[in-house]
Design an enzyme around this catalytic site. Structure first.
Site, PDB file in Angstrom:
ATOM      1  N   ASP A 186       5.863  34.954 -41.670  1.00  0.00           N
ATOM      2  CA  ASP A 186       5.617  33.890 -40.562  1.00  0.00           C
ATOM      3  C   ASP A 186       6.666  32.588 -41.301  1.00  0.00           C
ATOM      4  O   ASP A 186       6.729  31.696 -40.471  1.00  0.00           O
ATOM      5  CB  ASP A 186       4.000  33.547 -40.702  1.00  0.00           C
ATOM      6  CG  ASP A 186       3.682  33.949 -39.364  1.00  0.00           C
ATOM      7  OD1 ASP A 186       4.235  34.164 -38.121  1.00  0.00           O
ATOM      8  OD2 ASP A 186       2.309  34.327 -39.144  1.00  0.00           O
TER       9      ASP A 186
ATOM     10  N   GLN B 146      -2.611  36.189 -37.255  1.00  0.00           N
ATOM     11  CA  GLN B 146      -2.335  35.425 -36.043  1.00  0.00           C
ATOM     12  C   GLN B 146      -3.435  34.159 -36.051  1.00  0.00           C
ATOM     13  O   GLN B 146      -4.568  34.274 -36.158  1.00  0.00           O
ATOM     14  CB  GLN B 146      -2.865  36.392 -34.721  1.00  0.00           C
ATOM     15  CG  GLN B 146      -2.434  35.738 -33.416  1.00  0.00           C
ATOM     16  CD  GLN B 146      -1.023  35.612 -33.019  1.00  0.00           C
ATOM     17  OE1 GLN B 146      -0.288  36.446 -33.664  1.00  0.00           O
ATOM     18  NE2 GLN B 146      -0.619  34.779 -32.129  1.00  0.00           N
TER      19      GLN B 146
ATOM     20  N   LYS C   2       3.494  42.209 -30.550  1.00  0.00           N
ATOM     21  CA  LYS C   2       4.070  42.608 -32.038  1.00  0.00           C
ATOM     22  C   LYS C   2       4.092  44.080 -32.213  1.00  0.00           C
ATOM     23  O   LYS C   2       5.091  44.679 -32.597  1.00  0.00           O
ATOM     24  CB  LYS C   2       3.434  41.779 -32.913  1.00  0.00           C
ATOM     25  CG  LYS C   2       4.015  40.141 -32.753  1.00  0.00           C
ATOM     26  CD  LYS C   2       3.037  39.338 -33.407  1.00  0.00           C
ATOM     27  CE  LYS C   2       3.406  37.712 -32.809  1.00  0.00           C
ATOM     28  NZ  LYS C   2       2.394  36.664 -33.522  1.00  0.00           N
TER      29      LYS C   2
HETATM   30  N1  GUN Z   1       0.078  31.642 -33.135  1.00  0.00           N
HETATM   31  C1  GUN Z   1       1.072  31.039 -32.659  1.00  0.00           C
HETATM   32  N2  GUN Z   1       2.384  31.333 -32.881  1.00  0.00           N
HETATM   33  C2  GUN Z   1       2.158  31.966 -33.885  1.00  0.00           C
HETATM   34  C3  GUN Z   1       3.156  32.617 -34.954  1.00  0.00           C
HETATM   35  O1  GUN Z   1       4.292  32.475 -34.843  1.00  0.00           O
HETATM   36  N3  GUN Z   1       2.466  33.057 -36.021  1.00  0.00           N
HETATM   37  C4  GUN Z   1       1.326  33.218 -36.275  1.00  0.00           C
HETATM   38  N4  GUN Z   1       0.861  34.085 -37.272  1.00  0.00           N
HETATM   39  N5  GUN Z   1       0.314  32.945 -35.110  1.00  0.00           N
HETATM   40  C5  GUN Z   1       0.976  32.204 -34.142  1.00  0.00           C
END
Ligand code: GUN
Length: 298
Positions: A120, A97, A53
């Site tokens: 998200d 995350q 990211k």
């Molecule tokens: N863990 C797995 N996929 C995601 C996601 O799309 N966003 C977040 N914040 N955590 C994750």
């Protein structure tokens, strides 16, 4: 072989092109979008995702900050950190995350993120807007899947789509995106999950199957209608005799179903890269909204 594969890369390139143009517009108006990613603990898969990211931001010219916190951090300390970011006008997106360590209540953390900065689309306010057909932000992985379907001109309108899995991150928001009243949605959606009786009967009716259950090679050719389109969201680590000690497998048994399906996303290289591309798009959407700017491309 090639034309059967729904690869993510060309789709991400199209999304990044759009993001770059919107980003240039914001910068011209003096707005420098910024995303902050918070990682709690040392989960190896999460470390990989968080690093990717940050790299995507860097490549595009979006400011980013990655905050790595020890697994033992208290829930309150994490909530305080989020509150600081909510109040920082120079930070537009916040991503915590998941999964979080067991002693931290995930729901509380999701609620703590300002809905305006919730890239998200996990906050109940944003989920509600999506369900009611007026989304502010689109959930990253499901939105990435819609982009894949659009890019490869796979119609969803009127089609039978079966979503396998009911997670808050993929299954449920996927259903809601596919139900939107627009040409790139308008699907007839069925959701099957761990308590469904005879999952196979439902999947066999599907024109499009979206597998998001997190179980390697769960779906076999007997489960599918001939000529169906398969979108495989699974990224499962399975033991392998190689340097890493593991390889990635989807939720669909790729080798087994390949002859049966008309199109299929590979794992890796299918849905995976889309999530980050859509996160970049959401960061730009958030920065524009917080500065009351209309973006040239949507
Ligand atoms: N863990 C797995 N996929 C995601 C996601 O799309 N966003 C977040 N914040 N955590 C994750």
């Amino acid at each position: 072989m090639e034309e059967k594969l729904l690869k993510g890369k060309p789709v991400t390139e199209a999304v990044y092109e759009r993001v770059a143009q919107n980003l240039a517009h914001l910068k011209k108006l003096g707005v420098q979008p910024k995303l902050t990613v918070i990682l709690v603990g040392e989960d190896p898969a999460s470390q990989v995702y968080v690093r990717r990211k940050g790299k995507a931001c860097e490549k595009l010219g979006i400011l980013s900050d990655t905050i790595i916190l020890p697994a033992a951090i208290s829930e309150q300390e994490l909530l305080d950190k989020i509150e600081l970011l909510n109040n920082d006008p120079l930070n537009h997106g916040i991503l915590v995350q998941l999964p979080l360590p067991k002693h931290i209540d995930e729901d509380k953390v999701i609620l703590a993120v300002s809905p305006q900065k919730d890239v998200d689309c996990f906050h109940p306010q944003n989920v509600g807007l999506l369900v009611s057909g007026k989304p502010y932000m689109l959930p990253c992985t499901p939105a990435g899947i819609v982009e894949i379907l659009k890019f490869y001109q796979i119609e969803t309108q009127g089609k039978d789509v079966v979503v396998v899995g009911r997670s808050n991150i993929v299954g449920k928001p996927m259903v809601n995106l596919l139900l939107q009243k627009r040409k790139s949605a308008n699907a007839t959606v069925t959701v099957v999950h761990s308590r469904t009786q005879d999952i196979s009967t439902h999947i066999q009716r599907a024109d499009i199957v979206i597998a998001a259950i997190g179980q390697p090679n769960f779906i076999k050719k007997e489960d599918l209608k001939k000529g169906s389109v398969v979108i495989d969201v699974g990224i499962n680590r399975v033991d392998a005799d190689n340097e890493k000690g593991y390889k990635l497998a989807g939720d669909v048994d790729f080798e087994d179903v390949f002859e049966t399906v008309s199109r299929i996303t590979p794992v890796p290289g299918g849905v995976g890269p889309m999530t980050i591309a859509m996160l970049m798009q959401n960061t730009i959407t958030a920065a524009a909204a917080q500065n009351k700017i209309k973006l040239p491309l949507d």
